[in-house]
Design an enzyme around this catalytic site. Structure first.
Site, short mmCIF file in Angstrom:
data_model
loop_
_atom_site.label_atom_id
_atom_site.label_comp_id
_atom_site.label_asym_id
_atom_site.label_seq_id
_atom_site.Cartn_x
_atom_site.Cartn_y
_atom_site.Cartn_z
N ARG A 225 55.56 -24.28 60.87
CA ARG A 225 55.07 -25.40 61.69
C ARG A 225 54.89 -26.61 60.79
NH1 ARG A 225 56.69 -23.12 65.46
NH2 ARG A 225 55.57 -22.31 67.27
N HIS A 273 63.76 -28.30 64.42
CA HIS A 273 63.06 -27.14 64.99
C HIS A 273 64.08 -26.23 65.70
CE1 HIS A 273 58.92 -25.59 66.46
NE2 HIS A 273 59.80 -24.59 66.39
P1 NDP Z 1 53.18 -12.85 62.65
O1 NDP Z 1 51.92 -13.03 63.40
O2 NDP Z 1 53.98 -11.62 62.90
O3 NDP Z 1 52.89 -12.89 61.07
C1 NDP Z 1 52.02 -13.81 60.51
C2 NDP Z 1 51.87 -13.54 59.02
O4 NDP Z 1 51.13 -14.61 58.44
C3 NDP Z 1 51.10 -12.25 58.73
O5 NDP Z 1 51.63 -11.59 57.61
C4 NDP Z 1 49.70 -12.77 58.44
O6 NDP Z 1 48.91 -11.96 57.57
C5 NDP Z 1 50.01 -14.07 57.74
N1 NDP Z 1 48.84 -14.95 57.80
C6 NDP Z 1 48.20 -15.46 58.87
N2 NDP Z 1 47.13 -16.19 58.52
C7 NDP Z 1 47.09 -16.15 57.17
C8 NDP Z 1 46.20 -16.68 56.19
N3 NDP Z 1 45.13 -17.43 56.55
N4 NDP Z 1 46.45 -16.43 54.90
C9 NDP Z 1 47.51 -15.68 54.53
N5 NDP Z 1 48.39 -15.12 55.39
C10 NDP Z 1 48.18 -15.36 56.71
O7 NDP Z 1 54.07 -14.16 62.93
P2 NDP Z 1 55.66 -14.30 62.96
O8 NDP Z 1 56.21 -13.80 61.68
O9 NDP Z 1 56.21 -13.74 64.23
O10 NDP Z 1 55.82 -15.89 63.09
C11 NDP Z 1 55.27 -16.77 62.13
C12 NDP Z 1 55.36 -18.21 62.63
O11 NDP Z 1 56.70 -18.68 62.56
C13 NDP Z 1 54.97 -18.42 64.10
O12 NDP Z 1 53.56 -18.46 64.25
C14 NDP Z 1 55.62 -19.76 64.39
O13 NDP Z 1 54.71 -20.81 64.12
C15 NDP Z 1 56.79 -19.83 63.39
N6 NDP Z 1 58.08 -19.81 64.10
C16 NDP Z 1 58.96 -20.84 63.89
C17 NDP Z 1 60.18 -20.86 64.54
C18 NDP Z 1 61.18 -21.95 64.29
O14 NDP Z 1 62.19 -22.04 64.98
N7 NDP Z 1 60.99 -22.80 63.30
C19 NDP Z 1 60.57 -19.79 65.48
C20 NDP Z 1 59.61 -18.74 65.58
C21 NDP Z 1 58.39 -18.77 64.91
P3 NDP Z 1 48.48 -10.47 57.98
O15 NDP Z 1 49.73 -9.64 57.77
O16 NDP Z 1 47.41 -10.15 57.01
O17 NDP Z 1 48.07 -10.53 59.42
#
Ligand code: NDP
Length: 310
Positions: A225, A273
């Site tokens: 994002r 995006h």
């Molecule tokens: P997930 O919810 O599956 O994974 C999120 C990961 O981020 C987890 O490993 C989580 O840790 C980690 N995380 C969250 N908060 C923190 C923090 N404060 N500190 C450290 N690590 C953190 O999400 P996805 O992989 O499915 O998607 C990620 C993002 O990608 C989406 O939220 C979206 O914004 C973006 N996206 C962008 C797209 C594009 O076209 N550009 C398309 C699709 C998604 P933990 O494992 O400990 O929970």
């Protein structure tokens, strides 16, 4: 009871067909033609849908995001109290993001910025051979997208590290968590990739302090994002040579204004995006399954945890 769809008009028809192909008995209403508000049991919405509007439907049981990220849906006023929100976890979304990450890692690893500049100047010059096993890659977020990208990069022979909120393990990937973990991983990341959800904790995570921790001349890739990145800090780090190049798919705001310095920057690669785009036919099965589960009062798939914001 009916399902309310809300996205761009052209996409709405495709979503409608994809849902009806799986359950022809569904009654689909397309926003803004919602009909009787009491008849809506589920809302399947794009991230731009106004959450306050969803408070009009007294019998709403479920909100489904048409994307993987839910930051737009959770910001104030947020979803109606007590209504669960499910996001998409989809094989095609995941694989598209994996391709986009690979494209940009290989672009930087194989000195594509330098070779394009040499071509423009009609200079025939061979640069030193890059060594895959020495190009260390750090991934912020090892969720659905991060783990898949990590596996692809491991498969190519890159040393891969990952940073998460909670302690995590992944075979062949060195893992870090928490603030200290971030600093330790950044210090060894020749390429830093952001695949985090946007939450109050992760907003602005890619800032001057983080760039200062990277090895000089590192590369930055943001597929998550625009709010994760402090634009002015990246521009300063590029100017100083601390960051040698950046690949960005997401911005703040979107669309990026035409006068933003990223557009014409020789070290910035942009996509609008478009790294990973929802394909309704691929995503529809989990949406229909969740509608059926919500009706039956069964546990829902891919639920968002409001306490963490993802
Ligand atoms: P997930 O919810 O599956 O994974 C999120 C990961 O981020 C987890 O490993 C989580 O840790 C980690 N995380 C969250 N908060 C923190 C923090 N404060 N500190 C450290 N690590 C953190 O999400 P996805 O992989 O499915 O998607 C990620 C993002 O990608 C989406 O939220 C979206 O914004 C973006 N996206 C962008 C797209 C594009 O076209 N550009 C398309 C699709 C998604 P933990 O494992 O400990 O929970």
């Amino acid at each position: 009871m009916a399902v309310l769809l809300s996205t761009k008009p052209a996409a709405m028809q495709v979503w409608r067909d994809a849902l009806l192909a799986l359950d022809p008995a569904l009654e689909i209403r397309m926003f803004p033609d919602a009909g009787d508000p009491a008849g809506i049991e589920a809302a399947v919405v794009w991230t731009s849908h106004d959450m306050a509007e969803l408070r009009r439907y007294p019998n709403l049981k479920l909100i489904v995001s048409m994307g993987a990220g839910v930051d737009h849906l959770l910001r104030p006023p947020g979803p109606p109290p007590g209504i669960p929100v499910a996001r998409l976890v989809d094989r095609m979304l995941t694989s598209q993001m994996g391709e986009w990450v690979l494209l940009n890692v290989l672009r930087f690893h194989r000195q594509d910025l330098e070779y394009r500049a040499l071509q423009s100047a009609r200079i025939w010059e061979e640069l030193p051979a890059p060594v895959t096993a020495e190009r260390r890659i750090g991934i912020l977020g090892l969720g659905e997208l991060g783990r898949h990208a990590a596996g692809l990069l491991r498969g190519l022979g890159f040393p891969v590290m990952g940073w998460t909120r909670r302690p995590r393990t992944m075979e062949g990937v060195e893992t870090f968590h928490g603030a200290e973990g971030l600093a330790a991983m950044a210090a060894r990341s020749d390429i830093l990739i952001c695949l985090l959800p946007l939450t109050p904790e992760t907003r602005g995570v890619m800032n001057a302090r983080l760039f200062g921790l990277l090895p000089p001349g590192a590369f930055v890739i943001n597929g998550a994002r625009g709010g994760h990145l402090v634009d002015a800090d990246l521009l300063a780090a590029l100017e100083a040579g601390q960051v040698a190049g950046a690949a960005l798919d997401v911005f703040q705001p979107e669309p990026l204004p035409p006068d933003h310095p990223f557009w014409g920057h020789p070290k910035v690669i942009m996509t609008p995006h478009a790294a990973s785009i929802t394909i309704p036919a691929s995503a529809a099965p989990q949406v229909v399954e969740n509608i059926h589960r919500a009706r039956a009062g069964q546990p829902l798939l891919n639920l968002v945890d409001f306490s963490t914001g993802y």
